[in-house]
Design a protein around this motif. Structure first.
Motif, short mmCIF file in Angstrom:
data_model
loop_
_atom_site.label_atom_id
_atom_site.label_comp_id
_atom_site.label_asym_id
_atom_site.label_seq_id
_atom_site.Cartn_x
_atom_site.Cartn_y
_atom_site.Cartn_z
N UNK A 1 63.84 58.89 23.14
CA UNK A 1 64.69 58.86 21.94
C UNK A 1 64.84 57.46 21.40
N UNK A 2 64.74 56.44 22.27
CA UNK A 2 64.96 55.08 21.82
C UNK A 2 63.70 54.43 21.24
N UNK A 3 62.50 54.99 21.54
CA UNK A 3 61.27 54.40 21.05
C UNK A 3 61.05 54.73 19.60
N UNK B 1 67.64 49.26 17.07
CA UNK B 1 66.69 49.86 18.00
C UNK B 1 66.61 49.06 19.29
N UNK B 2 66.55 47.71 19.18
CA UNK B 2 66.37 46.88 20.38
C UNK B 2 67.51 47.06 21.37
N UNK B 3 68.79 47.00 20.96
CA UNK B 3 69.85 47.25 21.95
C UNK B 3 69.79 48.65 22.55
N UNK B 4 69.39 49.64 21.73
CA UNK B 4 69.29 51.00 22.24
C UNK B 4 68.21 51.10 23.31
N UNK B 5 67.06 50.43 23.09
CA UNK B 5 65.98 50.45 24.08
C UNK B 5 66.42 49.79 25.38
N UNK B 6 67.11 48.64 25.26
CA UNK B 6 67.56 47.93 26.46
C UNK B 6 68.57 48.76 27.25
N UNK B 7 69.52 49.37 26.53
CA UNK B 7 70.52 50.19 27.21
C UNK B 7 69.88 51.41 27.88
N UNK B 8 68.93 52.04 27.16
CA UNK B 8 68.26 53.22 27.72
C UNK B 8 67.44 52.84 28.94
N UNK B 9 66.78 51.67 28.89
CA UNK B 9 65.97 51.24 30.03
C UNK B 9 66.84 50.99 31.25
N UNK B 10 68.01 50.36 31.04
CA UNK B 10 68.92 50.10 32.17
C UNK B 10 69.42 51.40 32.79
N UNK B 11 69.80 52.35 31.92
CA UNK B 11 70.27 53.65 32.42
C UNK B 11 69.15 54.36 33.17
N UNK B 12 67.91 54.25 32.64
CA UNK B 12 66.78 54.91 33.29
C UNK B 12 66.54 54.39 34.70
N UNK B 13 66.56 53.06 34.85
CA UNK B 13 66.32 52.46 36.18
C UNK B 13 67.38 52.92 37.17
N UNK B 14 68.64 52.92 36.74
CA UNK B 14 69.72 53.31 37.65
C UNK B 14 69.62 54.77 38.06
#
Length: 386
Positions: free
Chosen positions: A235-237, A166-179
């Motif tokens: 989806x990542x939460x 879950x943690x890597x998925x949240x980090x990846x999703x957050x990075x994609x969201x910011x961009x």
């Protein structure tokens, strides 16, 4: 005198046979299985064995001054030798090389001694036991499994922790969201600036160069870029939820959209092969797709799924209901092609206890609520413009 000496030796040996020695060895190391008899008599037979392997062969077999490899169990070929080949001072210890988890067990050192002065038929037999335990850094992930031929085989068990996924998925999703959100706001700013230039321009040819349908298409694309990252973040939460044994619990899940929900799948990873918790498609639920343990125990909180509420009520929870539930939603825009749809997943970790616990969940912070409401407003505006 010889008789008295023999009685004393026999008494000491009998006492030693009732003891069991416990030793530990690290995986892959060489270990010495110690065994010694204090006597001047001739060792006529030496048998190292293990109870669970007796039918297939010995660990080490010696008789009449020679070693018999053909009596040895195949797993010990080339791995066992006497510490002192001449067995001086009654030392019959053996060295076991490159130990594995299969070598764990109780070993018996059986010795038959004969007094050369007395009859050849007069002899004494002694046994000594050693409990060998093999340990290593990887022992927590390995277990011994008995195969069809009776041998023990090492099997590695791999555990996959939920937080590692879950943690890597949240980090990846957050990075994609910011961009993506940054790119969306830049595109929106450019669009508004271009629209203002068209409104203020006196030249009709400049206004006609960028017609209104084109501007509407650009606006719809920008809103779509803003909506998608929010879907991936949700989806990542993962929500945490606790319930008391025997209670009814609500598994919350909601999507903020005007699009029609075509498919709804509530599932649990460890039950996917046997059936779903709840399955809905094309305006009806399918009980035959449901896992037997959930028959008659689940229902939608709102059968009409108003405002995208697809929460599920699970009745009379048991300890077997604990696990990570996935709410998977597929939505389709009725105006667009039937093949164009969006899929969103939401996870809930349910814990069932025997004591009263307050339900806990993660609440979306105010700025996220505002962003979701703004996305809903832009989505509705998109439908009107389309």
């Amino acid at each position: 005198m010889d008789s008295l000496k023999f009685l004393l030796i026999s008494s000491l040996i009998s006492a030693s046979t009732s003891l069991q020695q416990d030793i530990q060895a690290k995986l892959g190391a060489d270990v010495t299985l110690q065994c010694q008899i204090f006597t001047d008599e001739i060792i006529s037979v030496l048998k190292w064995s293990r109870a669970d392997l007796n039918t297939d062969g010995y660990v080490y077999f010696y008789r009449n001054k020679r070693f018999y490899e053909n009596y040895q169990h195949p797993s010990f070929h080339g791995r066992v030798k006497l510490r002192d080949p001449e067995m001086k001072d009654g030392d019959v210890s053996v060295i076991l090389k490159n130990v594995t988890f299969n070598d764990t067990g109780i070993y018996e050192c059986h010795i038959a001694v004969r007094n050369p002065v007395r009859s050849k038929r007069a002899h004494t037999e002694i046994s000594h036991f050693i409990n060998l335990t093999v340990t290593g850094e990887t022992h927590e992930n390995m277990k011994l499994v008995k195969t069809g031929d009776g041998n023990m085989e090492e099997v590695v068990e791999v555990e996959t922790r939920t937080d590692q996924m879950v943690v890597p998925a949240v980090c990846a999703a957050a990075a994609v969201t910011v961009i993506v959100i940054t790119a969306g706001f830049v595109a929106m700013w450019r669009f508004k600036r271009k629209k203002q230039q068209h409104m203020e321009a006196d030249n009709q040819q400049l206004a006609a160069a960028t017609p209104l349908p084109t501007l509407r298409s650009q606006m719809a694309a920008v809103r779509l870029l803003l909506f998608l990252p929010l879907a991936y973040v949700s989806a990542a939460l993962q929500l945490g939820l606790q319930a008391k044994l025997g209670d009814d619990v609500t598994l919350h899940c909601q999507i903020i959209t005007d699009e029609r929900i075509s498919v709804l799948k509530w599932s649990r990873a460890d039950l996917n092969t046997d059936g779903y918790v709840y399955f809905y498609r094309n305006k009806r639920s399918y009980e035959n797709y449901q896992h037997p343990s959930f028959h008659g125990r689940v229902k939608l909180r709102d059968p009409e799924m108003k405002d995208g509420d697809v929460s599920l009520i699970l009745k009379n929870v048991t300890f077997n209901d604990a696990g990570i539930y996935e709410c998977h939603i597929a939505v389709r825009n009725p105006v667009r092609s039937k093949r164009v749809h969006t899929e969103i997943s939401h996870f809930i970790n349910l814990t069932v206890t025997g004591e009263v616990h307050k339900k806990t969940c993660w609440r979306i912070t105010s700025w996220k609520e505002k962003m979701l409401m703004e996305t809903l407003r832009l989505n509705r505006l998109k439908h009107r413009l389309s």
